[in-house]
Design an enzyme around this catalytic site. Sequence first.
Site, PDB file in Angstrom:
ATOM      1  N   CYS A 136       0.835  -1.207   0.000  1.00  0.00           N
ATOM      2  CA  CYS A 136       0.000   0.000   0.000  1.00  0.00           C
ATOM      3  C   CYS A 136       0.868   1.254   0.000  1.00  0.00           C
ATOM      4  O   CYS A 136       1.386   1.658   1.052  1.00  0.00           O
ATOM      5  CB  CYS A 136      -0.929  -0.027   1.215  1.00  0.00           C
ATOM      6  SG  CYS A 136      -1.948   1.431   1.370  1.00  0.00           S
ATOM      7  N   CYS A 139      -0.442   4.111   2.131  1.00  0.00           N
ATOM      8  CA  CYS A 139      -0.202   3.935   3.568  1.00  0.00           C
ATOM      9  C   CYS A 139       1.257   4.192   3.921  1.00  0.00           C
ATOM     10  O   CYS A 139       1.553   4.807   4.932  1.00  0.00           O
ATOM     11  CB  CYS A 139      -0.533   2.506   4.007  1.00  0.00           C
ATOM     12  SG  CYS A 139      -2.089   1.883   3.369  1.00  0.00           S
ATOM     13  N   ASP A 140       2.176   3.694   3.107  1.00  0.00           N
ATOM     14  CA  ASP A 140       3.567   3.609   3.539  1.00  0.00           C
ATOM     15  C   ASP A 140       4.551   4.452   2.720  1.00  0.00           C
ATOM     16  O   ASP A 140       5.725   4.532   3.082  1.00  0.00           O
ATOM     17  CB  ASP A 140       4.025   2.139   3.504  1.00  0.00           C
ATOM     18  CG  ASP A 140       3.220   1.280   4.475  1.00  0.00           C
ATOM     19  OD1 ASP A 140       2.755   1.837   5.481  1.00  0.00           O
ATOM     20  OD2 ASP A 140       3.050   0.085   4.215  1.00  0.00           O
TER      21      ASP A 140
HETATM   22  C1  LIG Z   1       0.187  -4.387   5.164  1.00  0.00           C
HETATM   23  C2  LIG Z   1      -0.950  -3.384   5.137  1.00  0.00           C
HETATM   24  C3  LIG Z   1      -0.754  -2.103   5.635  1.00  0.00           C
HETATM   25  C4  LIG Z   1      -1.789  -1.183   5.619  1.00  0.00           C
HETATM   26  N1  LIG Z   1      -1.579   0.051   6.143  1.00  0.00           N
HETATM   27  C5  LIG Z   1      -2.588   0.944   6.184  1.00  0.00           C
HETATM   28  C6  LIG Z   1      -2.404   2.235   6.744  1.00  0.00           C
HETATM   29  O1  LIG Z   1      -1.310   2.583   7.206  1.00  0.00           O
HETATM   30  N2  LIG Z   1      -3.472   3.077   6.762  1.00  0.00           N
HETATM   31  C7  LIG Z   1      -4.681   2.735   6.230  1.00  0.00           C
HETATM   32  O2  LIG Z   1      -5.624   3.533   6.288  1.00  0.00           O
HETATM   33  N3  LIG Z   1      -4.880   1.532   5.675  1.00  0.00           N
HETATM   34  C8  LIG Z   1      -3.874   0.634   5.640  1.00  0.00           C
HETATM   35  N4  LIG Z   1      -4.061  -0.586   5.054  1.00  0.00           N
HETATM   36  C9  LIG Z   1      -5.377  -0.879   4.471  1.00  0.00           C
HETATM   37  C10 LIG Z   1      -6.378  -1.224   5.591  1.00  0.00           C
HETATM   38  O3  LIG Z   1      -5.832  -2.241   6.394  1.00  0.00           O
HETATM   39  C11 LIG Z   1      -7.697  -1.665   4.991  1.00  0.00           C
HETATM   40  O4  LIG Z   1      -8.190  -0.667   4.114  1.00  0.00           O
HETATM   41  C12 LIG Z   1      -8.739  -1.923   6.083  1.00  0.00           C
HETATM   42  O5  LIG Z   1      -8.247  -2.826   7.052  1.00  0.00           O
HETATM   43  C13 LIG Z   1     -10.037  -2.479   5.505  1.00  0.00           C
HETATM   44  O6  LIG Z   1     -10.908  -2.668   6.558  1.00  0.00           O
HETATM   45  P1  LIG Z   1     -12.167  -3.639   6.462  1.00  0.00           P
HETATM   46  O7  LIG Z   1     -12.882  -3.478   7.758  1.00  0.00           O
HETATM   47  O8  LIG Z   1     -12.918  -3.392   5.217  1.00  0.00           O
HETATM   48  O9  LIG Z   1     -11.602  -5.117   6.339  1.00  0.00           O
HETATM   49  P2  LIG Z   1     -10.332  -5.922   6.841  1.00  0.00           P
HETATM   50  O10 LIG Z   1      -9.411  -5.121   7.659  1.00  0.00           O
HETATM   51  O11 LIG Z   1      -9.834  -6.602   5.616  1.00  0.00           O
HETATM   52  O12 LIG Z   1     -11.014  -7.002   7.793  1.00  0.00           O
HETATM   53  C14 LIG Z   1     -11.842  -8.009   7.305  1.00  0.00           C
HETATM   54  C15 LIG Z   1     -12.384  -8.806   8.454  1.00  0.00           C
HETATM   55  O13 LIG Z   1     -13.352  -9.741   7.975  1.00  0.00           O
HETATM   56  C16 LIG Z   1     -13.167 -10.981   8.626  1.00  0.00           C
HETATM   57  N5  LIG Z   1     -13.723 -12.034   7.755  1.00  0.00           N
HETATM   58  C17 LIG Z   1     -13.418 -12.289   6.454  1.00  0.00           C
HETATM   59  N6  LIG Z   1     -14.125 -13.360   6.023  1.00  0.00           N
HETATM   60  C18 LIG Z   1     -14.908 -13.766   7.072  1.00  0.00           C
HETATM   61  C19 LIG Z   1     -15.842 -14.826   7.266  1.00  0.00           C
HETATM   62  N7  LIG Z   1     -16.145 -15.685   6.289  1.00  0.00           N
HETATM   63  N8  LIG Z   1     -16.430 -14.964   8.494  1.00  0.00           N
HETATM   64  C20 LIG Z   1     -16.152 -14.081   9.478  1.00  0.00           C
HETATM   65  N9  LIG Z   1     -15.281 -13.047   9.342  1.00  0.00           N
HETATM   66  C21 LIG Z   1     -14.657 -12.909   8.164  1.00  0.00           C
HETATM   67  C22 LIG Z   1     -11.658 -11.076   8.837  1.00  0.00           C
HETATM   68  O14 LIG Z   1     -11.354 -11.999   9.872  1.00  0.00           O
HETATM   69  C23 LIG Z   1     -11.342  -9.627   9.214  1.00  0.00           C
HETATM   70  O15 LIG Z   1     -11.542  -9.449  10.570  1.00  0.00           O
HETATM   71  C24 LIG Z   1      -3.049  -1.540   5.066  1.00  0.00           C
HETATM   72  C25 LIG Z   1      -3.260  -2.831   4.563  1.00  0.00           C
HETATM   73  C26 LIG Z   1      -2.229  -3.742   4.581  1.00  0.00           C
HETATM   74  C27 LIG Z   1      -2.443  -5.140   4.053  1.00  0.00           C
END
Ligand SMILES: Cc1cc2nc3c(=O)[nH]c(=O)nc-3n(C[C@H](O)[C@H](O)[C@H](O)COP(=O)(O)OP(=O)(O)OC[C@H]3O[C@@H](n4cnc5c(N)ncnc54)[C@H](O)[C@@H]3O)c2cc1C
Length: 315
Positions: A136, A139-140
């Site tokens: 990302c 992000c970084d």
């Molecule tokens: C390495 C990395 C660094 C990042 N750094 C940043 C940053 O510095 N700043 C920033 O704003 N964003 C950052 N991001 C992006 C950010 O993490 C995502 O945009 C954000 O986490 C998305 O949130 P979300 O709630 O949509 O889903 P996610 O964080 O993807 O969470 C999904 C959730 O759904 C659950 N889930 C999935 N399938 C199922 C199922 N079948 N049953 C039950 N639960 C399920 C998982 O267990 C998880 O808890 C980064 C991403 C990565 C990979």
Amino acid sequence: MTDTRHTKLLIIGSGPAGYTAAVYGSRAMLEPLLIQGIQPGGQLTITTEVENWPGEVEIQGPDLMIKMEAHARAVGTEIIADHINALDLSKRPFTASADSGTTYTCDALILATGAQARWLGLPSEEKFKGFGVSACATCDGFFYRGQEVVVVGGGNTAVEEALFLTNFASKVTLIHRRDSLRSEKILQDRLFKNPKVEILWNHAIEEVVGGDNPRGVEGVRARHVETGQITEVPCKGFFVAIGHAPASELVKDVLETHMGGYVVTKPDSTETSIPGVFAAGDLTDHKYRQAVTSAGMGCMAALEAERWLAEQEQG
Ligand SMILES: Cc1cc2nc3c(=O)[nH]c(=O)nc-3n(C[C@H](O)[C@H](O)[C@H](O)COP(=O)(O)OP(=O)(O)OC[C@H]3O[C@@H](n4cnc5c(N)ncnc54)[C@H](O)[C@@H]3O)c2cc1C
């Protein structure tokens, strides 16, 4: 043993979208249940510093997610360590079957299952994730001011990430295993004209190299796909930009999806193609993919679910 639990509002996913939906849903007295899935806390639990969450100049990703979980619990959300393996959205109440054997039924459902970045799958990439290896640039990128970085990939995401990184890095090398890019021509033009960008065509990443004390990336080794010749490219940051996979398997062929599986929501809304089912966060978002935008969508989903449930009760 099978067991059935009913709730007005079920939230699947424990990333920023799920926990924010839980905070709003609880404060609207909907007594939501939240299912965490196999990655409690979501994607931010696999990163280190987060510097773009408002109110925290710098926070470790796992610490931020512990705070979000505690917030959701404090306002009354019941948080369950379980994983949903099947959904039945054909009739109401909706049904979610979990690995524990419990069947959850609900009047309204918020899907916040997120996405996963696609990685190359190299052991050295795994070793340096969060220590110079990132998926990302938004992000970084800021961490690599005045330093050299490498981006791998050949589609729109890779070109956009490379261009974005030119705002910080002294040099950006884009490594692609073919001899042309798949991205839009206008983006390619911008890339080719940028003096900070160098492209290494027909190369595949062999290894990310770096040190242990402190842990950090020092370069990548890339192999020419035809001659096998190895080129070493020095860099402090290595950005993998080969795509994202939204976690939409549960609703494949049930909800409308696009762009490789992202759930379609109505404009300015989290409503999906099934009334009573809302989707928030990276599951629906191929564009921004940020914690704060996911949290914003989690808020929208809970407010929309609350209004939708109230309309159902009024008949
Ligand atoms: C390495 C990395 C660094 C990042 N750094 C940043 C940053 O510095 N700043 C920033 O704003 N964003 C950052 N991001 C992006 C950010 O993490 C995502 O945009 C954000 O986490 C998305 O949130 P979300 O709630 O949509 O889903 P996610 O964080 O993807 O969470 C999904 C959730 O759904 C659950 N889930 C999935 N399938 C199922 C199922 N079948 N049953 C039950 N639960 C399920 C998982 O267990 C998880 O808890 C980064 C991403 C990565 C990979």
